[in-house]
Write a protein that holds these residues in place. Structure first.
Motif, PDB file in Angstrom:
ATOM      1  N   ALA A   3       0.802  -1.221   0.000  1.00  0.00           N
ATOM      2  CA  ALA A   3       0.000   0.000   0.000  1.00  0.00           C
ATOM      3  C   ALA A   3       0.838   1.276   0.000  1.00  0.00           C
ATOM      4  O   ALA A   3       0.771   2.081  -0.926  1.00  0.00           O
ATOM      5  CB  ALA A   3      -0.930  -0.005   1.219  1.00  0.00           C
ATOM      6  N   MET A  55      -2.235   3.381  -6.671  1.00  0.00           N
ATOM      7  CA  MET A  55      -3.622   3.426  -6.218  1.00  0.00           C
ATOM      8  C   MET A  55      -4.327   4.639  -6.808  1.00  0.00           C
ATOM      9  O   MET A  55      -5.440   4.535  -7.330  1.00  0.00           O
ATOM     10  CB  MET A  55      -3.616   3.511  -4.677  1.00  0.00           C
ATOM     11  N   ARG A  89      -7.374   4.585  -9.469  1.00  0.00           N
ATOM     12  CA  ARG A  89      -8.666   5.163  -9.067  1.00  0.00           C
ATOM     13  C   ARG A  89      -9.233   6.104 -10.131  1.00  0.00           C
ATOM     14  O   ARG A  89     -10.421   6.136 -10.408  1.00  0.00           O
ATOM     15  CB  ARG A  89      -8.464   5.894  -7.726  1.00  0.00           C
ATOM     16  N   PHE A 132     -11.721  -0.539  -5.312  1.00  0.00           N
ATOM     17  CA  PHE A 132     -10.286  -0.779  -5.116  1.00  0.00           C
ATOM     18  C   PHE A 132      -9.978  -1.024  -3.646  1.00  0.00           C
ATOM     19  O   PHE A 132     -10.461  -0.311  -2.774  1.00  0.00           O
ATOM     20  CB  PHE A 132      -9.465   0.419  -5.591  1.00  0.00           C
ATOM     21  N   ILE A 133      -9.140  -2.019  -3.437  1.00  0.00           N
ATOM     22  CA  ILE A 133      -8.708  -2.346  -2.081  1.00  0.00           C
ATOM     23  C   ILE A 133      -7.191  -2.301  -2.068  1.00  0.00           C
ATOM     24  O   ILE A 133      -6.545  -2.761  -3.014  1.00  0.00           O
ATOM     25  CB  ILE A 133      -9.222  -3.751  -1.691  1.00  0.00           C
ATOM     26  N   THR A 134      -6.627  -1.705  -1.013  1.00  0.00           N
ATOM     27  CA  THR A 134      -5.183  -1.707  -0.923  1.00  0.00           C
ATOM     28  C   THR A 134      -4.751  -2.611   0.229  1.00  0.00           C
ATOM     29  O   THR A 134      -5.471  -2.745   1.217  1.00  0.00           O
ATOM     30  CB  THR A 134      -4.640  -0.267  -0.774  1.00  0.00           C
ATOM     31  N   MET A 148      -4.068   6.163   2.656  1.00  0.00           N
ATOM     32  CA  MET A 148      -4.548   5.153   1.703  1.00  0.00           C
ATOM     33  C   MET A 148      -5.933   5.522   1.172  1.00  0.00           C
ATOM     34  O   MET A 148      -6.214   5.366  -0.015  1.00  0.00           O
ATOM     35  CB  MET A 148      -4.564   3.770   2.373  1.00  0.00           C
ATOM     36  N   ALA A 207      -8.172   4.396  -2.209  1.00  0.00           N
ATOM     37  CA  ALA A 207      -8.582   3.048  -1.801  1.00  0.00           C
ATOM     38  C   ALA A 207      -9.969   3.107  -1.163  1.00  0.00           C
ATOM     39  O   ALA A 207     -10.226   3.964  -0.323  1.00  0.00           O
ATOM     40  CB  ALA A 207      -7.578   2.465  -0.813  1.00  0.00           C
ATOM     41  N   ILE A 231      -9.328  -1.244   3.009  1.00  0.00           N
ATOM     42  CA  ILE A 231      -7.932  -1.466   3.377  1.00  0.00           C
ATOM     43  C   ILE A 231      -7.770  -2.810   4.088  1.00  0.00           C
ATOM     44  O   ILE A 231      -8.430  -3.053   5.106  1.00  0.00           O
ATOM     45  CB  ILE A 231      -7.447  -0.340   4.330  1.00  0.00           C
TER      46      ILE A 231
END
Ligand code: PBG
Ligand code: ZN
Length: 323
Positions: A246, A253, A257, A264-266, A298, A303, A306
């Protein structure tokens, strides 16, 4: 004169104009499950993180549910590893049994099953090995089988993390054929060959026994290539995307985006966690401040959610902030 400080005068005004927020709803907590009885083994390089056996994992699950964290990411560590990672797609494997247990007892908790062979293979690589090469196409059916096995056990989401080409398509096809048309795929599309995974490999016993993962995970120098990986995975049928690690990859990221309208997941990975914990234990940083600052960074980068080993701490910190 333009006075930015007007809106910074009080805690109330600052809160009123705050652009981003972290909530427990954003958090996904990774869990390590091992075979055996009465196991709660500390992971030395990750203070506060343990491997649990099935008969003790409820201690941790109770904390997760109590904190209102909506999802866990499950990593099973089998007692026996082999060349083909058979434990990964055994319907009575440790991960499958754990999923069944969670869905029986904690039905509203979202269970994300990591799909990769490295915890299950004797050589520690994420794919099949032949003469020290990591095979791509030969690995795909095993990943597909693993994903179906996880879905069958009750996983709400499957998350392929192996970085073989074409795996999302292979997994989608196998899930559909097995009538799991509604099981979403969360693809680790932009996963970099990172030194930050070190502590995880202790926790999961998944360090490669020879070589490294640079022939399948991405080169940390490449941002444009990450966009192509994401775009291809979406074409192959991924429903959501992970960027990993991350903090050193917030630019990835943020670019992703802007380009793609999907969740979206970090993944705030093990090494990122361990560094904060080590500095905090030495009294060199204020853990709560640093952790919350990392979380907001993040979110600010784009994101939606998380994955973090800090999840239980973050839940506690957020509660303290509210009080
Ligand atoms: C491998 C896998 C890795 C992590 C989760 N699954 C990386 C690796 O060993 O290459 C890392 C997670 C972390 O560091 O927290 N499929
Ligand atoms: Zn792997």
């Amino acid at each position: 004169m333009r006075r930015f400080r007007r809106l910074r005068q009080t805690k109330e005004l600052r809160s009123f104009v705050r652009e981003n927020e972290v909530s427990v709803k954003d958090l996904i907590y990774p869990l390590f499950v091992v075979e055996g009885d009465n196991q709660k083994n500390p992971v030395d390089s990750m203070p506060g993180i343990y491997q649990y056996s099935l008969d003790r994992i409820d201690e941790e699950l109770d904390r997760v549910v109590e904190a209102k964290i909506p999802a866990v990411l499950l990593f099973g560590i089998p007692a026996h590893k082999d060349e083909k990672g058979s434990g990964a797609y055994a319907d009575d494997g440790i991960t499958q049994r754990c999923i069944r247990h969670i869905k029986e007892k904690y039905s509203s908790l979202i269970v994300i099953a990591d799909v990769c062979l490295c915890e299950y293979t004797s050589h520690g690589h994420c794919g099949l090995v032949c003469h020290d090469h990591i095979l791509n196409d030969e690995t795909l059916p095993l990943l597909a089988k693993m994903a179906v096995s996880m879905a069958k056990a009750g996983a709400d989401i499957v998350a392929p993390s192996d970085m073989m080409d074409g795996r999302v398509a292979a997994i989608r096809e196998a899930l559909d054929a097995a009538e799991f048309i509604n099981t979403p795929i969360l693809s680790y599309s932009a996963k970099f060959a990172s030194g930050y995974y070190g502590p995880f490999r202790d926790a999961a016993g998944s360090a490669p026994h020879f070589g490294d993962r640079k022939s399948y995970q991405m080169d940390p120098a490449n941002g444009r290539e990450a966009m192509r990986e994401i775009s291809d995975d979406l074409d192959e049928g991924a429903d959501m995307i992970i960027v990993k690690p991350a903090l050193a990859y917030l630019d990835i990221m943020s670019q992703a985006r802007e380009r793609f309208d999907v969740p979206f997941i970090t993944y705030n990975v093990s090494g990122e966690y361990s560094m904060v914990k080590a500095a905090a234990a030495n009294g060199w940083i204020d853990e709560k401040r640093i952790v919350l600052e990392n979380m907001i960074a993040m979110k600010r980068a784009g994101a939606d959610r998380i994955i973090t080993y800090h999840a239980l701490d973050v839940a506690k910190f957020l509660k303290e902030e509210e009080a």
